[in-house]
Design a protein around this motif. Structure first.
Motif, PDB file in Angstrom:
ATOM      1  N   GLY A 266     -34.809 -97.968  -9.128  1.00  0.00           N
ATOM      2  CA  GLY A 266     -33.867 -97.209  -8.314  1.00  0.00           C
ATOM      3  C   GLY A 266     -34.565 -96.247  -7.376  1.00  0.00           C
ATOM      4  O   GLY A 266     -34.173 -96.095  -6.207  1.00  0.00           O
ATOM      5  N   ARG A 267     -35.620 -95.620  -7.857  1.00  0.00           N
ATOM      6  CA  ARG A 267     -36.330 -94.648  -7.022  1.00  0.00           C
ATOM      7  C   ARG A 267     -37.095 -95.319  -5.888  1.00  0.00           C
ATOM      8  O   ARG A 267     -37.066 -94.841  -4.742  1.00  0.00           O
ATOM      9  CB  ARG A 267     -37.287 -93.832  -7.881  1.00  0.00           C
ATOM     10  N   VAL A 268     -37.780 -96.432  -6.148  1.00  0.00           N
ATOM     11  CA  VAL A 268     -38.522 -97.087  -5.081  1.00  0.00           C
ATOM     12  C   VAL A 268     -37.556 -97.665  -4.050  1.00  0.00           C
ATOM     13  O   VAL A 268     -37.851 -97.704  -2.849  1.00  0.00           O
ATOM     14  CB  VAL A 268     -39.477 -98.162  -5.649  1.00  0.00           C
ATOM     15  N   LEU A 269     -36.373 -98.091  -4.480  1.00  0.00           N
ATOM     16  CA  LEU A 269     -35.363 -98.558  -3.526  1.00  0.00           C
ATOM     17  C   LEU A 269     -34.869 -97.404  -2.657  1.00  0.00           C
ATOM     18  O   LEU A 269     -34.706 -97.567  -1.438  1.00  0.00           O
ATOM     19  CB  LEU A 269     -34.194 -99.201  -4.275  1.00  0.00           C
ATOM     20  N   GLU A 270     -34.637 -96.238  -3.261  1.00  0.00           N
ATOM     21  CA  GLU A 270     -34.221 -95.068  -2.482  1.00  0.00           C
ATOM     22  C   GLU A 270     -35.252 -94.726  -1.415  1.00  0.00           C
ATOM     23  O   GLU A 270     -34.904 -94.440  -0.258  1.00  0.00           O
ATOM     24  CB  GLU A 270     -34.033 -93.861  -3.417  1.00  0.00           C
ATOM     25  N   ARG A 271     -36.517 -94.752  -1.793  1.00  0.00           N
ATOM     26  CA  ARG A 271     -37.577 -94.416  -0.845  1.00  0.00           C
ATOM     27  C   ARG A 271     -37.662 -95.445   0.276  1.00  0.00           C
ATOM     28  O   ARG A 271     -37.931 -95.098   1.429  1.00  0.00           O
ATOM     29  CB  ARG A 271     -38.913 -94.306  -1.586  1.00  0.00           C
ATOM     30  N   THR A 272     -37.423 -96.698  -0.060  1.00  0.00           N
ATOM     31  CA  THR A 272     -37.471 -97.744   0.959  1.00  0.00           C
ATOM     32  C   THR A 272     -36.317 -97.602   1.938  1.00  0.00           C
ATOM     33  O   THR A 272     -36.499 -97.725   3.161  1.00  0.00           O
ATOM     34  CB  THR A 272     -37.438 -99.132   0.292  1.00  0.00           C
ATOM     35  N   VAL A 273     -35.126 -97.339   1.428  1.00  0.00           N
ATOM     36  CA  VAL A 273     -33.964 -97.146   2.299  1.00  0.00           C
ATOM     37  C   VAL A 273     -34.185 -95.955   3.231  1.00  0.00           C
ATOM     38  O   VAL A 273     -33.854 -96.001   4.431  1.00  0.00           O
ATOM     39  CB  VAL A 273     -32.685 -96.953   1.458  1.00  0.00           C
ATOM     40  N   GLU A 274     -34.758 -94.887   2.693  1.00  0.00           N
ATOM     41  CA  GLU A 274     -35.049 -93.717   3.524  1.00  0.00           C
ATOM     42  C   GLU A 274     -36.050 -94.063   4.626  1.00  0.00           C
ATOM     43  O   GLU A 274     -35.888 -93.652   5.783  1.00  0.00           O
ATOM     44  CB  GLU A 274     -35.602 -92.596   2.639  1.00  0.00           C
ATOM     45  N   TYR A 275     -37.065 -94.867   4.279  1.00  0.00           N
ATOM     46  CA  TYR A 275     -38.104 -95.195   5.259  1.00  0.00           C
ATOM     47  C   TYR A 275     -37.576 -96.105   6.365  1.00  0.00           C
ATOM     48  O   TYR A 275     -37.893 -95.897   7.542  1.00  0.00           O
ATOM     49  CB  TYR A 275     -39.289 -95.857   4.554  1.00  0.00           C
ATOM     50  N   VAL A 276     -36.787 -97.110   6.019  1.00  0.00           N
ATOM     51  CA  VAL A 276     -36.300 -98.023   7.056  1.00  0.00           C
ATOM     52  C   VAL A 276     -35.310 -97.336   7.984  1.00  0.00           C
ATOM     53  O   VAL A 276     -35.028 -97.835   9.074  1.00  0.00           O
ATOM     54  CB  VAL A 276     -35.660 -99.294   6.445  1.00  0.00           C
ATOM     55  N   GLY A 277     -34.778 -96.203   7.575  1.00  0.00           N
ATOM     56  CA  GLY A 277     -33.937 -95.425   8.473  1.00  0.00           C
ATOM     57  C   GLY A 277     -34.745 -94.600   9.463  1.00  0.00           C
ATOM     58  O   GLY A 277     -34.183 -94.085  10.446  1.00  0.00           O
ATOM     59  N   GLN A 278     -36.061 -94.495   9.228  1.00  0.00           N
ATOM     60  CA  GLN A 278     -36.927 -93.709  10.106  1.00  0.00           C
ATOM     61  C   GLN A 278     -37.850 -94.585  10.957  1.00  0.00           C
ATOM     62  O   GLN A 278     -38.137 -94.248  12.099  1.00  0.00           O
ATOM     63  CB  GLN A 278     -37.789 -92.761   9.263  1.00  0.00           C
ATOM     64  N   ARG A 279     -38.312 -95.696  10.390  1.00  0.00           N
ATOM     65  CA  ARG A 279     -39.246 -96.555  11.116  1.00  0.00           C
ATOM     66  C   ARG A 279     -38.519 -97.319  12.223  1.00  0.00           C
ATOM     67  O   ARG A 279     -37.474 -97.950  11.970  1.00  0.00           O
ATOM     68  CB  ARG A 279     -39.891 -97.543  10.138  1.00  0.00           C
ATOM     69  N   GLU A 280     -39.055 -97.289  13.401  1.00  0.00           N
ATOM     70  CA  GLU A 280     -38.388 -97.910  14.544  1.00  0.00           C
ATOM     71  C   GLU A 280     -39.179 -99.096  15.083  1.00  0.00           C
ATOM     72  O   GLU A 280     -40.413 -99.093  15.093  1.00  0.00           O
ATOM     73  CB  GLU A 280     -38.180 -96.896  15.667  1.00  0.00           C
ATOM     74  N   VAL A 292     -32.689-106.850   7.382  1.00  0.00           N
ATOM     75  CA  VAL A 292     -33.188-105.813   6.478  1.00  0.00           C
ATOM     76  C   VAL A 292     -32.067-105.328   5.564  1.00  0.00           C
ATOM     77  O   VAL A 292     -32.271-105.124   4.354  1.00  0.00           O
ATOM     78  CB  VAL A 292     -33.789-104.646   7.286  1.00  0.00           C
ATOM     79  N   LYS A 293     -30.891-105.141   6.115  1.00  0.00           N
ATOM     80  CA  LYS A 293     -29.754-104.704   5.293  1.00  0.00           C
ATOM     81  C   LYS A 293     -29.478-105.698   4.163  1.00  0.00           C
ATOM     82  O   LYS A 293     -29.235-105.307   3.018  1.00  0.00           O
ATOM     83  CB  LYS A 293     -28.511-104.561   6.168  1.00  0.00           C
ATOM     84  N   HIS A 294     -29.502-106.997   4.509  1.00  0.00           N
ATOM     85  CA  HIS A 294     -29.205-108.004   3.494  1.00  0.00           C
ATOM     86  C   HIS A 294     -30.248-108.011   2.387  1.00  0.00           C
ATOM     87  O   HIS A 294     -29.901-108.123   1.197  1.00  0.00           O
ATOM     88  CB  HIS A 294     -29.142-109.382   4.155  1.00  0.00           C
ATOM     89  N   ARG A 295     -31.512-107.899   2.758  1.00  0.00           N
ATOM     90  CA  ARG A 295     -32.577-107.911   1.750  1.00  0.00           C
ATOM     91  C   ARG A 295     -32.449-106.723   0.806  1.00  0.00           C
ATOM     92  O   ARG A 295     -32.581-106.865  -0.426  1.00  0.00           O
ATOM     93  CB  ARG A 295     -33.940-107.913   2.436  1.00  0.00           C
ATOM     94  N   LEU A 296     -32.217-105.542   1.356  1.00  0.00           N
ATOM     95  CA  LEU A 296     -32.096-104.351   0.512  1.00  0.00           C
ATOM     96  C   LEU A 296     -30.800-104.368  -0.298  1.00  0.00           C
ATOM     97  O   LEU A 296     -30.760-103.851  -1.421  1.00  0.00           O
ATOM     98  CB  LEU A 296     -32.180-103.093   1.371  1.00  0.00           C
ATOM     99  N   ALA A 297     -29.746-104.979   0.271  1.00  0.00           N
ATOM    100  CA  ALA A 297     -28.500-105.104  -0.486  1.00  0.00           C
ATOM    101  C   ALA A 297     -28.699-105.998  -1.705  1.00  0.00           C
ATOM    102  O   ALA A 297     -28.169-105.723  -2.795  1.00  0.00           O
ATOM    103  CB  ALA A 297     -27.396-105.662   0.398  1.00  0.00           C
ATOM    104  N   ASP A 298     -29.480-107.070  -1.548  1.00  0.00           N
ATOM    105  CA  ASP A 298     -29.772-107.943  -2.686  1.00  0.00           C
ATOM    106  C   ASP A 298     -30.523-107.183  -3.779  1.00  0.00           C
ATOM    107  O   ASP A 298     -30.232-107.351  -4.974  1.00  0.00           O
ATOM    108  CB  ASP A 298     -30.597-109.140  -2.217  1.00  0.00           C
ATOM    109  N   VAL A 299     -31.487-106.362  -3.377  1.00  0.00           N
ATOM    110  CA  VAL A 299     -32.239-105.575  -4.356  1.00  0.00           C
ATOM    111  C   VAL A 299     -31.309-104.574  -5.042  1.00  0.00           C
ATOM    112  O   VAL A 299     -31.388-104.367  -6.263  1.00  0.00           O
ATOM    113  CB  VAL A 299     -33.419-104.848  -3.687  1.00  0.00           C
ATOM    114  N   TYR A 300     -30.431-103.953  -4.282  1.00  0.00           N
ATOM    115  CA  TYR A 300     -29.486-102.977  -4.850  1.00  0.00           C
ATOM    116  C   TYR A 300     -28.636-103.624  -5.943  1.00  0.00           C
ATOM    117  O   TYR A 300     -28.423-103.035  -7.011  1.00  0.00           O
ATOM    118  CB  TYR A 300     -28.595-102.417  -3.748  1.00  0.00           C
ATOM    119  N   VAL A 301     -28.160-104.841  -5.677  1.00  0.00           N
ATOM    120  CA  VAL A 301     -27.344-105.537  -6.670  1.00  0.00           C
ATOM    121  C   VAL A 301     -28.163-105.802  -7.936  1.00  0.00           C
ATOM    122  O   VAL A 301     -27.672-105.616  -9.060  1.00  0.00           O
ATOM    123  CB  VAL A 301     -26.805-106.859  -6.094  1.00  0.00           C
TER     124      VAL A 301
END
Length: 392
Positions: A266-280, A292-301
């Protein structure tokens, strides 16, 4: 089953998360693993004195809090979020339950209060790379052949001078280099009638050599211990039923490890979501891209499903259900997926060993080496449930 947490359980999580946020950030974590002990003794003292973490699941009569496996699993989930290196797993999860289940009245009265206070740390020493088998997570061995014996190595116990002495070597002992008490599985009775018993060995015992090993996951310190004419005390009596006790411990340990892996995922997913919101890229955050949304959504599930399995396993353990191994398999797979996606989403910086996301990747890989792998955990769970047996 009531899936809601009590106010006390929520308070344990909140207080522990606040303490670890202040005392176990990335810099403190890396500094702790580089110390000889492999953890921060001051943090361990705080966890023991302020939160009573080592004695969370021990009876109040021995200085514990009298809580269940659920509370211990919730604590492990929080330590997993920060990958906090501490003797919690080795002492409170793997060793204290054996002392409680098998120890004599005098042994329990002497050892458990000191464990509950945090003054005494302990480690379980199982010969060979067979911890998962000994705990009944990846196989069933009713004769304890995982412990070696004879020419197979392991540890031998012999009577000498009115007591016991141990001979042999054990690798991959979690916190074995720093624990003040070792619980060692050893063969006794000769080759033809040998059986596995558990012995107590003081950390300063004569003939005991302990060397910290280089481990893939530095937040899980491991040691090689060598025993040469080392005096030991039998845990419980000579008729102690060690193998069933280890199997029961395995289910409890698996539930706690599953919760810990879920916390890390859960923590590494939180950090990844935070980073992809900053990296352009191409003038917009990469987190806005549908792929990217789909990949992270799969991990969240995966993480949420693993969390549900871990919570159920912690509850079910007290009911006598053996589902810890299956929950651990699902949680380790979720952690591996979350860490891999974190590395991928962090781009070039994510592929450097020095980046924090690799600590989570190493935790996933290290836990599979110690307690898995995932496919064997699932296969053994299927065997226990008779899922693949032929009809008739």
């Amino acid at each position: 089953m009531d899936a809601r947490f009590t106010a006390e359980q929520d308070e344990i999580r909140r207080t522990l998360r606040e303490l670890l946020h202040k005392r176990c950030g990335p810099e403190e974590l890396r500094a702790a693993v580089d110390t000889p002990a492999g953890h921060d003794p001051a943090l361990w003292t705080a966890l023991a004195e302020q939160l009573g973490l080592p004695g969370l699941a021990l009876p109040e009569g021995y200085g514990g809090a009298g809580c269940s496996v659920t509370e211990l699993a919730l604590a492990c989930e929080e330590t997993g979020r920060t990958l906090a290196p501490s003797p919690l797993l080795a002492t409170a999860v793997l060793t204290a339950p054996l002392l409680l289940a098998l120890g004599t009245d005098a042994q329990r009265a002497d050892l458990l209060p000191r464990i509950a206070s945090g003054a005494l740390t302990a480690a379980l020493a199982v010969p060979g790379p067979a911890l998962a088998t000994a705990l009944g997570l990846t196989g069933h061995d009713p004769r304890g052949e995982w412990a070696g014996g004879g020419r197979a190595g392991g540890v031998q116990a012999r009577r000498a001078d009115g007591g016991w002495q141990l001979y042999g070597q054990v690798d991959q002992v979690l916190d074995g280099h720093s624990a003040r008490l070792l619980v060692v599985a050893a063969h006794t009775g000769g080759f033809a009638r040998s059986r596995v018993l558990l012995f107590l060995v003081r950390g300063d015992a004569a003939g005991l050599t302990r060397v910290r090993q280089t481990a893939l996951d530095a937040t899980r310190p491991q040691a090689r211990i060598q025993l040469r004419h080392t005096p030991a005390e039998l845990l419980g009596g000579a008729d102690a039923d060690v193998l069933p006790a280890l199997a029961r411990l395995g289910d409890t340990a698996a539930a706690c490890l599953a919760a810990e892996a879920v916390g890390a995922a859960g923590r590494v997913l939180e950090r990844t979501v935070e980073y992809v919101g900053q990296r352009e890229q191409f003038g917009r955050p990469i987190g806005s891209f549908q792929a990217v949304k789909h990949r992270l959504a799969d991990v969240y599930v995966q993480v949420q499903a693993a969390r549900s399995a871990a919570y159920y396993a912690a509850w079910a353990t007290a009911q006598g259900e053996r589902v810890g191994g299956l929950a651990l398999a699902q949680s380790l797979q979720a952690l591996r997926a979350a860490a891999a996606e974190g590395i991928q989403s962090h781009g070039g910086i994510g592929f450097t060993w020095e980046h924090d996301v690799h600590l989570y990747f190493k935790r996933a890989a290290g836990d599979e080496l110690l307690f898995g792998p995932v496919h064997r955990l699932r296969a053994h769970a299927a065997d226990l449930a008779h899922v693949l047996e032929e009809a008739g």
